[in-house]
Scaffold this motif. Structure first.
Motif, PDB file in Angstrom:
ATOM      1  N   PRO A  35       6.585  -0.869  -5.781  1.00  0.00           N
ATOM      2  CA  PRO A  35       6.359  -0.257  -4.464  1.00  0.00           C
ATOM      3  C   PRO A  35       7.673   0.242  -3.853  1.00  0.00           C
ATOM      4  N   LEU A  36       7.630   1.422  -3.268  1.00  0.00           N
ATOM      5  CA  LEU A  36       8.820   2.014  -2.672  1.00  0.00           C
ATOM      6  C   LEU A  36       9.350   1.151  -1.528  1.00  0.00           C
ATOM      7  N   GLY A  37       8.458   0.509  -0.790  1.00  0.00           N
ATOM      8  CA  GLY A  37       8.874  -0.365   0.299  1.00  0.00           C
ATOM      9  C   GLY A  37       9.704  -1.540  -0.186  1.00  0.00           C
ATOM     10  N   LEU A  38       9.382  -2.058  -1.383  1.00  0.00           N
ATOM     11  CA  LEU A  38      10.146  -3.168  -1.955  1.00  0.00           C
ATOM     12  C   LEU A  38      11.574  -2.737  -2.274  1.00  0.00           C
ATOM     13  N   ILE A  39      11.719  -1.544  -2.804  1.00  0.00           N
ATOM     14  CA  ILE A  39      13.060  -1.032  -3.125  1.00  0.00           C
ATOM     15  C   ILE A  39      13.880  -0.872  -1.848  1.00  0.00           C
ATOM     16  N   VAL A  40      13.263  -0.346  -0.812  1.00  0.00           N
ATOM     17  CA  VAL A  40      13.969  -0.158   0.462  1.00  0.00           C
ATOM     18  C   VAL A  40      14.373  -1.506   1.051  1.00  0.00           C
ATOM     19  N   GLN A  41      13.469  -2.491   1.007  1.00  0.00           N
ATOM     20  CA  GLN A  41      13.783  -3.799   1.571  1.00  0.00           C
ATOM     21  C   GLN A  41      14.865  -4.513   0.790  1.00  0.00           C
ATOM     22  N   LEU A  42      14.855  -4.398  -0.519  1.00  0.00           N
ATOM     23  CA  LEU A  42      15.889  -5.054  -1.318  1.00  0.00           C
ATOM     24  C   LEU A  42      17.249  -4.403  -1.132  1.00  0.00           C
ATOM     25  N   SER A  43      17.274  -3.162  -0.667  1.00  0.00           N
ATOM     26  CA  SER A  43      18.555  -2.484  -0.462  1.00  0.00           C
ATOM     27  C   SER A  43      19.151  -2.763   0.913  1.00  0.00           C
ATOM     28  N   ARG A  44      18.425  -3.480   1.781  1.00  0.00           N
ATOM     29  CA  ARG A  44      18.936  -3.746   3.129  1.00  0.00           C
ATOM     30  C   ARG A  44      20.241  -4.538   3.100  1.00  0.00           C
ATOM     31  N   GLY A  45      20.294  -5.613   2.350  1.00  0.00           N
ATOM     32  CA  GLY A  45      21.494  -6.442   2.283  1.00  0.00           C
ATOM     33  C   GLY A  45      22.649  -5.762   1.570  1.00  0.00           C
ATOM     34  N   GLY A  81       0.808  -1.207   0.000  1.00  0.00           N
ATOM     35  CA  GLY A  81       0.000   0.000   0.000  1.00  0.00           C
ATOM     36  C   GLY A  81       0.844   1.260   0.000  1.00  0.00           C
ATOM     37  N   ALA A  82       2.142   1.124  -0.048  1.00  0.00           N
ATOM     38  CA  ALA A  82       3.042   2.278  -0.015  1.00  0.00           C
ATOM     39  C   ALA A  82       3.082   2.963  -1.382  1.00  0.00           C
ATOM     40  N   ALA A  83       3.802   4.050  -1.433  1.00  0.00           N
ATOM     41  CA  ALA A  83       3.947   4.800  -2.681  1.00  0.00           C
ATOM     42  C   ALA A  83       4.602   3.936  -3.750  1.00  0.00           C
ATOM     43  N   ILE A  84       4.269   4.244  -4.995  1.00  0.00           N
ATOM     44  CA  ILE A  84       4.781   3.468  -6.129  1.00  0.00           C
ATOM     45  C   ILE A  84       5.688   4.364  -6.969  1.00  0.00           C
ATOM     46  N   VAL A  85       6.818   3.810  -7.382  1.00  0.00           N
ATOM     47  CA  VAL A  85       7.741   4.512  -8.259  1.00  0.00           C
ATOM     48  C   VAL A  85       7.696   3.815  -9.611  1.00  0.00           C
ATOM     49  N   ASP A  86       7.515   4.604 -10.687  1.00  0.00           N
ATOM     50  CA  ASP A  86       7.445   4.018 -12.027  1.00  0.00           C
ATOM     51  C   ASP A  86       8.817   4.095 -12.679  1.00  0.00           C
TER      52      ASP A  86
END
Length: 103
Positions: A79-89, A66-71
């Motif tokens: 989803p912006l949350g997916l980008i943030v989570q994938l950058s954790r590692g 449900g977070a903001a979406i980046v095209d």
């Protein structure tokens, strides 16, 4: 997986961290022993850093769709949350590389 095994989250996280941690420590010990010009301190930093990165990736929270979406054009909306989570590692690995370079 939790439902299939019937174990609490804490037990599953611990079990999924022990095997990668043992593998990382063994790999770093062997690499340090057989690679010239690599100090024991650098091997120790590598092992601890690898375990920390695995733990950080394994404990990330679920994706908030449900977070903001980046095209990204060709790749479509993400989803912006997916980008943030994938950058954790990778972000943790970058910090680890900087620490090892400073040694």
């Amino acid at each position: 997986m939790r439902r299939a095994l019937g174990l609490p989250d804490r037990t599953l996280r611990r079990a999924h961290l022990v095997v990668p941690a043992a593998g990382a420590v063994l790999w770093c010990a062997l690499t340090t022993a057989f690679t010239p010009h690599v100090s024991v301190l650098n091997g120790l930093v590598s092992a601890v850093g690898a375990v920390a990165v695995v733990y950080r990736i394994a404990t990330r929270p679920p994706v908030d769709h449900g977070a903001a979406i980046v095209d990204f054009g060709l790749f479509g909306p993400t989803p912006l949350g997916l980008i943030v989570q994938l950058s954790r590692g990778p972000a943790s690995l970058t910090v680890l590389a900087l620490v090892q370079t400073a040694l």
